[in-house]
Write an enzyme that holds these catalytic residues in place. Structure first.
Site, PDB file in Angstrom:
ATOM      1  N   THR A 232       1.004  18.063  47.055  1.00 58.31           N
ATOM      2  CA  THR A 232       1.788  17.394  46.035  1.00 58.31           C
ATOM      3  C   THR A 232       1.801  15.911  46.362  1.00 58.31           C
ATOM      4  OG1 THR A 232       3.262  19.308  46.318  1.00 58.31           O
ATOM      5  CG2 THR A 232       3.985  17.664  44.771  1.00 58.31           C
ATOM      6  N   ARG A 260       0.921  29.472  35.948  1.00 59.64           N
ATOM      7  CA  ARG A 260       1.868  29.444  37.063  1.00 59.64           C
ATOM      8  C   ARG A 260       2.545  28.089  37.170  1.00 59.64           C
ATOM      9  NH1 ARG A 260       2.320  26.188  41.969  1.00 59.64           N
ATOM     10  NH2 ARG A 260       3.452  27.419  43.517  1.00 59.64           N
ATOM     11  N   GLY A 262       5.300  25.912  39.793  1.00 57.95           N
ATOM     12  CA  GLY A 262       5.977  25.891  41.087  1.00 57.95           C
ATOM     13  C   GLY A 262       7.257  25.092  41.041  1.00 57.95           C
ATOM     14  N   GLY A 284       5.205  21.867  49.115  1.00 57.67           N
ATOM     15  CA  GLY A 284       5.057  23.103  49.867  1.00 57.67           C
ATOM     16  C   GLY A 284       4.824  24.298  48.980  1.00 57.67           C
ATOM     17  N   GLY A 286       5.650  26.504  46.454  1.00 55.91           N
ATOM     18  CA  GLY A 286       6.600  26.305  45.370  1.00 55.91           C
ATOM     19  C   GLY A 286       7.559  27.448  45.147  1.00 55.91           C
TER      20      GLY A 286
END
Length: 362
Positions: A232, A260, A262, A284, A286
């Site tokens: 990220t 998907r 997160g 990290g 999610g």
């Protein structure tokens, strides 16, 4: 004398007297100028509550032109040994040094902006946009493909003073999703999921192929082999007026299922800011960060347990699964903190007294 000490003896007096005391006594004791219309209240208790709320919103302050900034390029970093493999895959002599130069440059410009009085939110947007435009980071241009080989992006932004926020999720045609989060803040309609594109008609739009990064294609085999799925970008800034803002942007985990989402686009999970306490940006796994509402929980620990940002972060990281990721933050006093339990975490930071610093493994 506190607000509550001032009003407790008056609990049985009438409404007019309460208002008179508030206007004539409390305001004279304050160093601030208030211009807030006070609506009629039904009881002394509600009057005290209203005034306490007003006081709370005005405790933000910053002295001596203090400011601070920290940015991250994701907690999905490789170990030092794995980085050597990446160097070979990308024909790069020292990839860690490349990340250092890129992030230091962004941090230097962010520092210049803060020094010149630019608002924290605008500095956060600038920093995140710079990383979104760089294929070396998993956001914007450098987004990772899903199971079908297509791309989508998420981002969120929060103003810690107004508590306004914006979030976009699962968009497949936004060049700079962080820009669009600010657009949502301006409209006061603050979250969209692959929805109303008309809101962002003045923003740069791209074809989905724009995200197909040459750099990411080179390292795809390494990503698969070492099971590096997440990364990220994000930034937290404290400006000279005491405002804190946080922003986060991502291209999602590698080979994610179609649709998907997160933690990055979810306020409280991947991003949170409260200028009375701190600002947080996460990176990290999610699903874990959504489950634990990580960004907000760090602030809540500070607020309700009366502990420092550092201690709150250490408590939170100890509660997460192994190699869950990491987070960065700045508190209202300008203290910069970060922690992680992954293999590494790309970070760069500075404040009004120090030059930018970079780290991956320390």
């Amino acid at each position: 004398m506190s607000i509550f000490q001032l009003f407790t003896p008056l609990r049985y007096r009438n409404q007019r007297l309460i208002h008179k005391l508030y206007n004539e006594s409390f305001l004279k004791r304050s160093n601030r100028i208030f211009s807030i219309p006070l609506k009629p209240v039904v009881s002394t208790v509600s009057a005290i509550s209203s005034i306490a709320h007003i006081a709370q919103r005005n405790i933000i302050s910053c002295s001596n032109n203090m400011f601070a900034l920290i940015i991250h390029g994701g907690a999905g970093a490789f170990s030092k040994e794995e980085m050597k493999i990446l160097n070979e895959a990308t024909d790069c002599k020292d990839l860690a040094e490349v990340y250092k130069q890129k992030m230091i440059k962004i941090t230097e410009e962010g520092k210049r902006m803060l020094k010149n009085g630019v608002a924290a939110k605008d500095v956060v947007i600038y920093c995140v946009k710079e990383m979104e435009d760089d294929e070396y980071f998993n956001a914007g241009k450098g987004a990772l493909p899903n199971e079908h080989g297509s791309y989508s992006v998420d981002a969120s932004l929060m103003d810690g003073t107004t508590k306004d926020y914006g979030a976009v999720m699962n968009y497949n045609n936004l060049k700079n999703p962080i820009d669009c989060t600010n657009e949502l803040i301006n409209t006061k309609q603050m979250l969209t999921v692959n929805g109303n594109n008309d809101l962002f008609e003045d923003k740069d739009r791209v074809n989905n192929s724009y995200y197909k990064s040459e750099f990411k294609m080179k390292i795809e085999e390494t990503l698969r082999k070492h099971k590096v799925k997440y990364s990220t970008v994000g930034a937290v800034a404290l400006d000279i007026s005491g405002n804190i803002s946080s922003g986060t942007s991502t291209g999602g985990i590698y080979n994610k299922i179609f649709g998907r989402i997160g933690d990055t686009g979810i306020i409280g999970a991947g991003t949170y800011a409260d200028s009375n306490f701190a600002g947080i940006s996460c990176s990290g796994h999610g699903e874990l960060f959504v489950r634990d509402v990580v960004a907000y929980d760090i602030i809540a620990k500070m607020k309700y347990k009366n502990i420092t940002l550092k201690k709150a972060m250490m408590e939170k990281i100890s509660e997460l699964d192994k190699e869950a990721g990491g987070f960065i933050g700045i508190d209202k006093d300008g203290n910069i903190q970060s922690t992680y339990n992954s293999k590494g975490f790309y970070r760069s930071w500075c404040d009004s007294k120090t030059d930018p610093v970079f780290s991956i493994w320390e």
